[in-house]
Design an enzyme around this catalytic site. Structure first.
Site, short mmCIF file in Angstrom:
data_model
loop_
_atom_site.label_atom_id
_atom_site.label_comp_id
_atom_site.label_asym_id
_atom_site.label_seq_id
_atom_site.Cartn_x
_atom_site.Cartn_y
_atom_site.Cartn_z
CG ASP A 233 5.50 46.12 47.06
OD1 ASP A 233 4.71 45.16 47.11
OD2 ASP A 233 6.73 45.98 47.08
CD GLU B 163 9.52 36.71 45.67
OE1 GLU B 163 10.02 37.05 44.60
OE2 GLU B 163 9.42 37.48 46.66
CD GLU C 4 12.41 47.88 44.76
OE1 GLU C 4 13.52 48.17 45.26
OE2 GLU C 4 11.98 46.71 44.68
CB THR D 31 6.48 43.58 39.95
OG1 THR D 31 6.95 44.41 41.01
CG2 THR D 31 6.45 42.13 40.39
NE ARG E 109 12.39 36.80 42.85
CZ ARG E 109 13.28 37.19 43.75
NH1 ARG E 109 14.55 36.92 43.60
NH2 ARG E 109 12.90 37.89 44.81
C1 DMJ Z 1 11.67 42.01 43.27
O1 DMJ Z 1 11.50 40.66 43.40
C2 DMJ Z 1 10.44 42.65 42.72
O2 DMJ Z 1 10.77 43.91 42.24
C3 DMJ Z 1 9.34 42.75 43.71
O3 DMJ Z 1 8.25 43.45 43.21
C4 DMJ Z 1 9.83 43.44 44.95
N1 DMJ Z 1 11.02 42.86 45.46
C5 DMJ Z 1 12.11 42.57 44.58
C6 DMJ Z 1 13.07 43.69 44.35
O4 DMJ Z 1 13.27 44.52 45.38
#
Ligand code: DMJ
Length: 673
Positions: free
Chosen positions: A437, A304, A573, A662, A308
């Site tokens: 994912d 995370e 998403e 992501t 982020r």
């Molecule tokens: C985000 O932190 C990122 O997109 C991660 O890959 C999946 N979860 C959240 C958004 O849903």
């Protein structure tokens, strides 16, 4: 001895000669002169007039005082010597304090120590000056030195800061080689996209940038303005009630803390840049410059914080060209490195960024597969920018290891991996949703980032998509929507997380980069399904998880929702995939779908006093049950992808030059098309 000899010999002259008055007088009056000679003669006369006893007593007293004087002189000398030695020792210790090494001792004033105990921790005394020791104890000659020591530390501290500022200024000068234009039409300071194995070169200005600069700026349309308005509303809530904290709680007008690192603010930086919110950006930048501190005794999740914070800082650095963000990225990147110190080199899930220690969750020594394989874009980019290979080496090793592992099912991976053995655990369960994912997403994106040369990544990606087709695809009833289910020990489940909706976008990106055309076909089918996950629900917002009907039943839609799954966390998403689909097809229906979603976010999740909130029940339009939390990815991802979806400017984060991590933070492709 003296008085006895004087008494035995008796001659007055001898008394005169042997009396120590001569030196006493020399000390007392500073030397003889003729004008005082008469006084000496008169003294002598008076002396002669004294009785023998009187003279003996006086002589004894003089002798006694002389002895005392000699003794005290010797002990004072010792005391001075030890004070001087102590002072020198302390000077040496102080010069060895690691935190002070930046300052060149030679340019500092000679230390004058008052108290050795404080001398080792100058920062502490600077932050909260101790009560000077001379107030309570110690000889007066030491007392006066205490304030001078504090002043010296201040001078030293200032010197360190001055040196650091010089170093910083030098770095800034080296980094900021090119001017950065505002929003989208970006001149990157570092678009020389060499892989990190070679040292960083001077930033080059790619020719494509000049061409972009000469283009007419594409005007912002109404839908984009609506996104800007939504962002501003969300930002207002964050600013008013949660400034500098991780997440806004818009209903209680407060905040929640996860890592205590201003998560929402960092996640939103590049969104503000892209949306053109200059004032908000500048204000947030100030916070990063003055208040963002990573030297904290706090456990953060490696994944995370990488996607982020590290991702957000790196992309903001690229967009703005401001070296502040690169410095911060380096800092957090280094602090996350202890996570890789495991027997298998598969990183632990958690790192204490202040202490430099890492550990798995309390209940297991497993890490999540998606987490350990979705930090690569960021660490690889950090290596490229710093010229320090260690970041890329650590994450590449993870990918190479996972590439060789058994336990996959036609390229599909289990959800857990053990940090001791390096093997997959909980075998037999396969999903494209939570915990797996972004493994698939990052296979493709790393391949793109590195200039489509790393064949193992491509191999793993294409194999996995074949695995999806073979094991996880089904069609629902009545609309025959293609969806991605899950496989558990050979049993298919028609369950699909909203998280899986990243897949149409990723498939489209692969097809755009030359992969099989049927990937695009699958993307088109899946994005329709993701849209239906919104459209078939009462609020027009998707739940966290849906179950698809495999058999037609009267009065039933394709999408079924279980009570435990009907929350919506403002996730990105579907909007993300709509953006890719629109970019690659130009089909306006994708923009229209996104527009519907934005309006429903406004209808059901917007909090009048500022901010948006997650909700508990997407099936109840009259009471969607607000959860009182705005996730950082709403600003970092959802609104950013909305804005890009509504834009007709393909150069606003050109997908042949950037690859999104992501968390929707764009990073440069090393060898752009
Ligand atoms: C985000 O932190 C990122 O997109 C991660 O890959 C999946 N979860 C959240 C958004 O849903």
């Amino acid at each position: 001895m003296y008085s006895g000899a004087a008494a035995a010999a008796g001659p007055p002259r001898r008394d005169f000669i042997s009396v120590t008055l001569g030196p006493e007088e020399a000390v007392g009056v500073g030397g003889y002169n003729n004008s005082k000679a008469w006084r000496r003669r008169s003294c002598w006369r008076k002396w002669k007039q004294l009785s023998r006893l009187q003279r003996s007593v006086i002589l004894f007293l003089f002798a006694f005082l002389a002895v005392c004087g000699v003794i005290s002189y010797t002990s004072m000398g010792e005391a001075w010597k030890s004070i001087t030695n102590k002072s020198l020792d302390e000077q040496r210790t102080e010069q060895e304090i690691p935190g002070l090494k930046l300052a060149n001792p030679a340019v500092l004033p000679a230390p004058q120590k008052a108290d050795a105990n404080h001398g080792d921790y100058p920062e502490l005394s600077l932050q909260k000056p101790p009560k000077p020791p001379h107030v309570r104890r110690g000889p007066s000659n030491l007392q006066i030195k205490a304030p001078r020591r504090d002043m010296r530390l201040k001078i030293r501290h200032d010197t360190i800061r001055a040196v650091e500022e010089l170093v910083e200024a030098d770095k800034v000068e080296k980094t900021e080689k090119s001017i950065i234009s505002w929003r989208g039409a970006v001149i990157e300071p570092d678009q020389s996209t060499e892989p990190p194995s070679s040292k960083i070169k001077e930033p080059e200005k790619p020719s494509s940038v000049e061409a972009e600069d000469q283009k007419e700026p594409v005007p912002i349309n109404e839908r984009q303005l609506a996104v800007i308005e939504a962002f501003r509303h969300a930002w207002k809530g964050y600013k008013d009630f949660a400034w500098g904290h991780d997440e806004l709680k818009p209903l209680s007008k407060s905040y929640s803390e996860w890592f205590g690192l201003g998560l929402t603010l960092i996640d939103a930086l590049d969104t503000m840049w892209i949306l053109g919110l200059k004032e908000e950006f500048e204000e947030a930048r100030k916070w990063v410059a003055n208040d963002l501190v990573f030297d904290k005794n706090v456990d953060v999740n490696l994944f995370e914080s990488t996607i982020r914070i590290l991702g957000g800082l790196l992309s903001t650095y690229h967009l703005s060209g401001d070296s502040l963000f690169l410095e911060k990225a380096k800092d957090i990147g280094n602090r996350l490195m202890p996570a890789f110190k495991t027997p298998s080199k598969i990183p632990y899930s958690d790192v204490n960024i202040g202490r430099g220690t890492a550990h798995p969750p309390r209940w297991t020594s497993d890490s999540t597969v998606a987490e350990v394989t979705s930090i690569q874009l960021e660490f690889r980019e950090l290596s490229r920018l710093t010229g320090d290979e260690k970041f890329q080496k650590a994450v590449d090793e993870v990918m190479k290891h996972v590439h060789t592992l058994s336990g996959k099912n036609d390229g599909l991976v289990p959800m857990f991996i053990n940090t001791n053995s390096g093997q997959f655990t909980h075998l037999g369960v396969y999903t494209l949703g939570a915990r797996a994912d972004s493994y698939y997403e990052y296979l493709l994106k790393q391949w793109i980032q590195g200039g489509k040369k790393e064949n193992e990544l491509l191999e793993d990606y294409t194999k996995a998509i074949e695995g999806v087709k073979k094991h996880l695809l089904q069609r629902s009833e009545p609309k025959k929507l293609t969806f991605v289910g899950e496989l558990a020990h050979g049993h298919f489940s028609a369950k699909m997380d909203h998280l899986v909706c990243f897949l149409p976008g990723t498939l489209a990106l692969g097809a755009h980069n030359g992969l099989a055309a049927d990937h695009m076909k699958l993307a088109e089918a899946l994005i329709e399904t993701c849209y239906q996950m919104y459209a078939q629900v009462e609020t027009g917002l998707s739940p966290e998880i849906v179950h698809f009907n495999l058999h037609a039943q009267k009065g039933h839609k394709d999408v079924e929702i279980k009570p435990a799954d009907r929350h919506n966390l403002l996730r990105p998403e579907t909007v993300e995939s709509l953006f890719y689909m629109y970019r690659f097809t130009g089909d306006k229906k994708y923009q229209d779908w996104g527009w519907e979603i934005l309006q429903n976010f406004n209808r059901y999740t917007r909090v009048p006093t500022g901010g948006y909130t997650s909700i508990n029940n997407v099936q109840n339009p009259s009471n969607p049950e607000p959860r009182d939390k705005m996730e950082s990815f709403f600003l970092g991802e959802t609104l950013k992808y909305m804005f890009l979806l509504f834009s007709d400017d393909i150069d606003l984060i050109n997908l042949d030059k950037y690859v999104f991590n992501t968390e929707a933070h764009p990073l440069p492709i090393w060898v752009p098309a």
